[in-house]
Design a protein around this motif. Structure first.
Motif, mmCIF file in Angstrom:
data_model
loop_
_atom_site.group_PDB
_atom_site.id
_atom_site.type_symbol
_atom_site.label_atom_id
_atom_site.label_comp_id
_atom_site.label_asym_id
_atom_site.label_seq_id
_atom_site.Cartn_x
_atom_site.Cartn_y
_atom_site.Cartn_z
ATOM 1 N N TYR A 180 0.829 -1.204 0.000
ATOM 2 C CA TYR A 180 0.000 0.000 0.000
ATOM 3 C C TYR A 180 0.865 1.256 0.000
ATOM 4 O O TYR A 180 1.835 1.359 0.742
ATOM 5 C CB TYR A 180 -0.912 0.016 1.229
ATOM 6 C CG TYR A 180 -1.756 1.263 1.345
ATOM 7 C CD1 TYR A 180 -2.971 1.360 0.684
ATOM 8 C CD2 TYR A 180 -1.330 2.348 2.106
ATOM 9 C CE1 TYR A 180 -3.752 2.507 0.768
ATOM 10 C CE2 TYR A 180 -2.095 3.499 2.204
ATOM 11 C CZ TYR A 180 -3.308 3.577 1.532
ATOM 12 O OH TYR A 180 -4.068 4.721 1.615
ATOM 13 N N ARG A 181 0.489 2.196 -0.855
ATOM 14 C CA ARG A 181 1.112 3.517 -0.852
ATOM 15 C C ARG A 181 0.031 4.557 -1.072
ATOM 16 O O ARG A 181 -0.763 4.446 -1.992
ATOM 17 C CB ARG A 181 2.172 3.626 -1.959
ATOM 18 C CG ARG A 181 2.860 4.996 -2.002
ATOM 19 C CD ARG A 181 4.002 5.015 -3.013
ATOM 20 N NE ARG A 181 3.556 4.894 -4.390
ATOM 21 C CZ ARG A 181 3.085 5.910 -5.126
ATOM 22 N NH1 ARG A 181 2.957 7.127 -4.595
ATOM 23 N NH2 ARG A 181 2.721 5.710 -6.387
ATOM 24 N N GLU A 182 -0.001 5.550 -0.189
ATOM 25 C CA GLU A 182 -1.021 6.578 -0.303
ATOM 26 C C GLU A 182 -0.802 7.404 -1.569
ATOM 27 O O GLU A 182 0.313 7.818 -1.871
ATOM 28 C CB GLU A 182 -0.992 7.483 0.939
ATOM 29 C CG GLU A 182 -2.212 8.363 1.078
ATOM 30 C CD GLU A 182 -2.291 9.017 2.451
ATOM 31 O OE1 GLU A 182 -2.201 10.259 2.509
ATOM 32 O OE2 GLU A 182 -2.441 8.274 3.456
ATOM 33 N N ARG A 183 -1.875 7.646 -2.306
ATOM 34 C CA ARG A 183 -1.783 8.338 -3.586
ATOM 35 C C ARG A 183 -2.395 9.735 -3.505
ATOM 36 O O ARG A 183 -3.231 10.018 -2.657
ATOM 37 C CB ARG A 183 -2.531 7.560 -4.691
ATOM 38 C CG ARG A 183 -2.213 6.071 -4.764
ATOM 39 C CD ARG A 183 -0.743 5.789 -5.031
ATOM 40 N NE ARG A 183 -0.480 4.371 -4.968
ATOM 41 C CZ ARG A 183 -0.201 3.601 -6.016
ATOM 42 N NH1 ARG A 183 -0.141 4.121 -7.223
ATOM 43 N NH2 ARG A 183 0.040 2.315 -5.854
ATOM 44 N N THR A 184 -1.976 10.558 -4.455
ATOM 45 C CA THR A 184 -2.588 11.864 -4.643
ATOM 46 C C THR A 184 -2.558 12.191 -6.129
ATOM 47 O O THR A 184 -1.904 11.489 -6.914
ATOM 48 C CB THR A 184 -1.858 12.944 -3.840
ATOM 49 O OG1 THR A 184 -2.610 14.167 -3.917
ATOM 50 C CG2 THR A 184 -0.451 13.181 -4.381
ATOM 51 N N ILE A 185 -3.265 13.195 -6.518
ATOM 52 C CA ILE A 185 -3.265 13.633 -7.910
ATOM 53 C C ILE A 185 -2.203 14.721 -8.053
ATOM 54 O O ILE A 185 -2.243 15.730 -7.339
ATOM 55 C CB ILE A 185 -4.647 14.175 -8.331
ATOM 56 C CG1 ILE A 185 -5.731 13.118 -8.101
ATOM 57 C CG2 ILE A 185 -4.615 14.613 -9.784
ATOM 58 C CD1 ILE A 185 -5.528 11.829 -8.847
ATOM 59 N N PRO A 186 -1.209 14.546 -8.933
ATOM 60 C CA PRO A 186 -0.111 15.522 -9.019
ATOM 61 C C PRO A 186 -0.589 16.884 -9.519
ATOM 62 O O PRO A 186 -1.489 16.972 -10.366
ATOM 63 C CB PRO A 186 0.852 14.875 -10.013
ATOM 64 C CG PRO A 186 -0.002 13.974 -10.848
ATOM 65 C CD PRO A 186 -1.065 13.461 -9.924
ATOM 66 N N ALA A 187 0.036 17.930 -9.000
ATOM 67 C CA ALA A 187 -0.316 19.291 -9.423
ATOM 68 C C ALA A 187 0.213 19.597 -10.818
ATOM 69 O O ALA A 187 -0.337 20.454 -11.527
ATOM 70 C CB ALA A 187 0.227 20.295 -8.411
ATOM 71 N N ASN A 188 1.276 18.898 -11.203
ATOM 72 C CA ASN A 188 1.883 19.124 -12.516
ATOM 73 C C ASN A 188 2.192 17.781 -13.180
ATOM 74 O O ASN A 188 2.313 16.758 -12.509
ATOM 75 C CB ASN A 188 3.180 19.936 -12.383
ATOM 76 C CG ASN A 188 2.941 21.294 -11.735
ATOM 77 O OD1 ASN A 188 2.300 22.159 -12.323
ATOM 78 N ND2 ASN A 188 3.462 21.479 -10.519
ATOM 79 N N GLY A 189 2.363 17.804 -14.493
ATOM 80 C CA GLY A 189 2.746 16.595 -15.215
ATOM 81 C C GLY A 189 1.564 15.687 -15.509
ATOM 82 O O GLY A 189 0.396 16.028 -15.266
ATOM 83 N N ASP A 190 1.882 14.496 -16.049
ATOM 84 C CA ASP A 190 0.840 13.556 -16.455
ATOM 85 C C ASP A 190 0.092 12.969 -15.266
ATOM 86 O O ASP A 190 0.673 12.699 -14.205
ATOM 87 C CB ASP A 190 1.458 12.404 -17.251
ATOM 88 C CG ASP A 190 1.990 12.839 -18.603
ATOM 89 O OD1 ASP A 190 1.589 13.918 -19.080
ATOM 90 O OD2 ASP A 190 2.815 12.097 -19.171
ATOM 91 N N ILE A 191 -1.183 12.759 -15.466
ATOM 92 C CA ILE A 191 -2.028 12.012 -14.529
ATOM 93 C C ILE A 191 -2.327 10.673 -15.208
ATOM 94 O O ILE A 191 -2.960 10.630 -16.267
ATOM 95 C CB ILE A 191 -3.337 12.749 -14.223
ATOM 96 C CG1 ILE A 191 -3.047 14.111 -13.595
ATOM 97 C CG2 ILE A 191 -4.225 11.909 -13.296
ATOM 98 C CD1 ILE A 191 -4.275 15.004 -13.499
ATOM 99 N N ILE A 192 -1.843 9.587 -14.616
ATOM 100 C CA ILE A 192 -1.917 8.278 -15.276
ATOM 101 C C ILE A 192 -3.113 7.480 -14.771
ATOM 102 O O ILE A 192 -3.217 7.178 -13.577
ATOM 103 C CB ILE A 192 -0.617 7.489 -15.060
ATOM 104 C CG1 ILE A 192 0.559 8.241 -15.685
ATOM 105 C CG2 ILE A 192 -0.739 6.086 -15.671
ATOM 106 C CD1 ILE A 192 1.900 7.624 -15.412
#
Length: 360
Positions: free
Chosen positions: A162-174
């Protein structure tokens, strides 16, 4: 010698069938062997353990006694039909896993499976559908309820930390999706949903892992929607490569749906793997998936073939990133409690215990 479960292999295992392999080799209480119809050429995605080719066994009754075989386990309904005459001839109980199409009572599958399973319903000792949904389908097909036990498939949690995720402020969202490129996986619906999402969130990229007969249709739709620079079809991958792709992804989506010929899912293992790894998941109200994902608690579920609502599910996480940890922590707990391979092997062995005791 321990009591032996002989696992029947109709053909060489495929790279995406690790979950079946695990149900064989992780047994502790019983000794697993493999029997099959093909010659061992040494080229396999997983090592064969104690494999015996049926054509090389002169006297199967004597072989079964020497190996202390107490049951044969077929891991697909169609394969069970093939090995059933041998089980009947030597009075060996047959265990059958039911995983999707082989348990469908939908459309053309209803008549096909009713005809195919005429003798299996009578002579099979234990049927193990991978979800309650398929258990109900088997009852519709005429299988005796007393012979049916749900066995959820487990995954190897150490491969998907498990690794906590977030949506990046910059760059690609995969956005990641994994599955055979066949109709029931819903990739055409997914591509249409992605088209809607990309119009609002242009940093998104869709990565699809898998191979299959629908690839040309998927590529054609991607081109028609002018999504070629933003959609990657990566082909089939092994478990370690899939784990790496999950590590770099930000969101997972699987748009499963009932195929025109009645083909259905059980509970896709890739959803379990994504949930274990901390990815927010978007999927559909299809087959056994609601037994895994609780809508707006551990993931987001859309109706089948509804690309607008599927897009809304993806946008839900993209536009509410602060809610992702709450979803994914609950999702990981579900996997640890109900879909851990170590726990599920113990359940499998307990089910073996119970039916072997009854058949003796």
């Amino acid at each position: 010698m321990k009591q032996t479960i002989a696992h029947f292999l109709h053909e060489k295992m495929k790279i995406n069938q690790r979950f079946i392999y695990n149900q064989m080799v992780h047994l502790k209480k019983y000794r697993p062997i493999m029997i099959g119809s093909f010659a061992d050429d040494g080229i396999h995605p997983f090592p064969l353990i104690n494999y015996y080719r049926l054509n090389d066994i002169d006297d199967f009754g004597r072989f079964a006694k020497e190996q202390n075989i107490v049951a044969i386990h077929a891991h697909h309904g169609k394969h069970a039909v093939e090995i059933l005459p041998l089980c009947i001839a030597h009075r060996i109980p047959l265990v059958v896993s039911i995983r999707g199409r082989d348990g469908s009572a939908k459309h053309q599958s209803l008549r096909r499976n009713q005809k195919r399973y005429h003798l299996l319903k009578q002579h099979g000792a234990l049927f193990l559908p991978v979800c309650r949904y398929l258990a109900n389908e088997l009852i519709t097909l005429g299988f005796p309820p007393k012979k049916i036990q749900v066995l959820y498939g487990g995954i190897e949690l150490d491969l998907f930390p498990y690794r906590e995720r977030t949506i990046p402020a910059n760059g690609d969202i995969i956005i990641l999706s994994i599955g055979r490129l066949v109709e029931k996986k819903g990739f055409l619906t997914l591509v249409r949903a992605f088209w809607r999402v990309h119009a609002v969130h242009p940093r998104c990229r869709l990565r699809i892992i898998g191979s299959g007969k629908e690839e040309e249709n998927i590529r054609r739709l991607v081109s028609e929607l002018k999504l070629d620079p933003f959609v990657d079809l990566l082909g089939a991958m092994d478990a370690a490569s899939i784990a790496r792709e999950m590590e770099r992804a930000h969101l997972f989506c699987l748009a499963s749906e009932t195929a025109s010929d009645g083909d259905i899912e059980g509970i896709p293992n890739v959803l379990k793997e994504a949930m274990a790894s901390g990815l927010p998941v978007v999927s559909t109200n299809h087959a056994g998936i609601p037994e895994l994902i609780e809508h707006k608690r551990t993931g987001y579920l859309a109706p089948e073939r509804d690309d607008l609502e599927l897009a809304n599910g993806i946008r839900f996480f993209l536009e509410h990133p602060e809610r992702i940890p709450s979803f994914t922590k609950k999702a990981r707990k579900v996997i640890e409690q109900r879909f851990d391979i170590t726990k599920q092997i113990k359940v499998q062995e307990r089910l073996y215990d119970e039916f072997i005791k009854k058949t003796r």
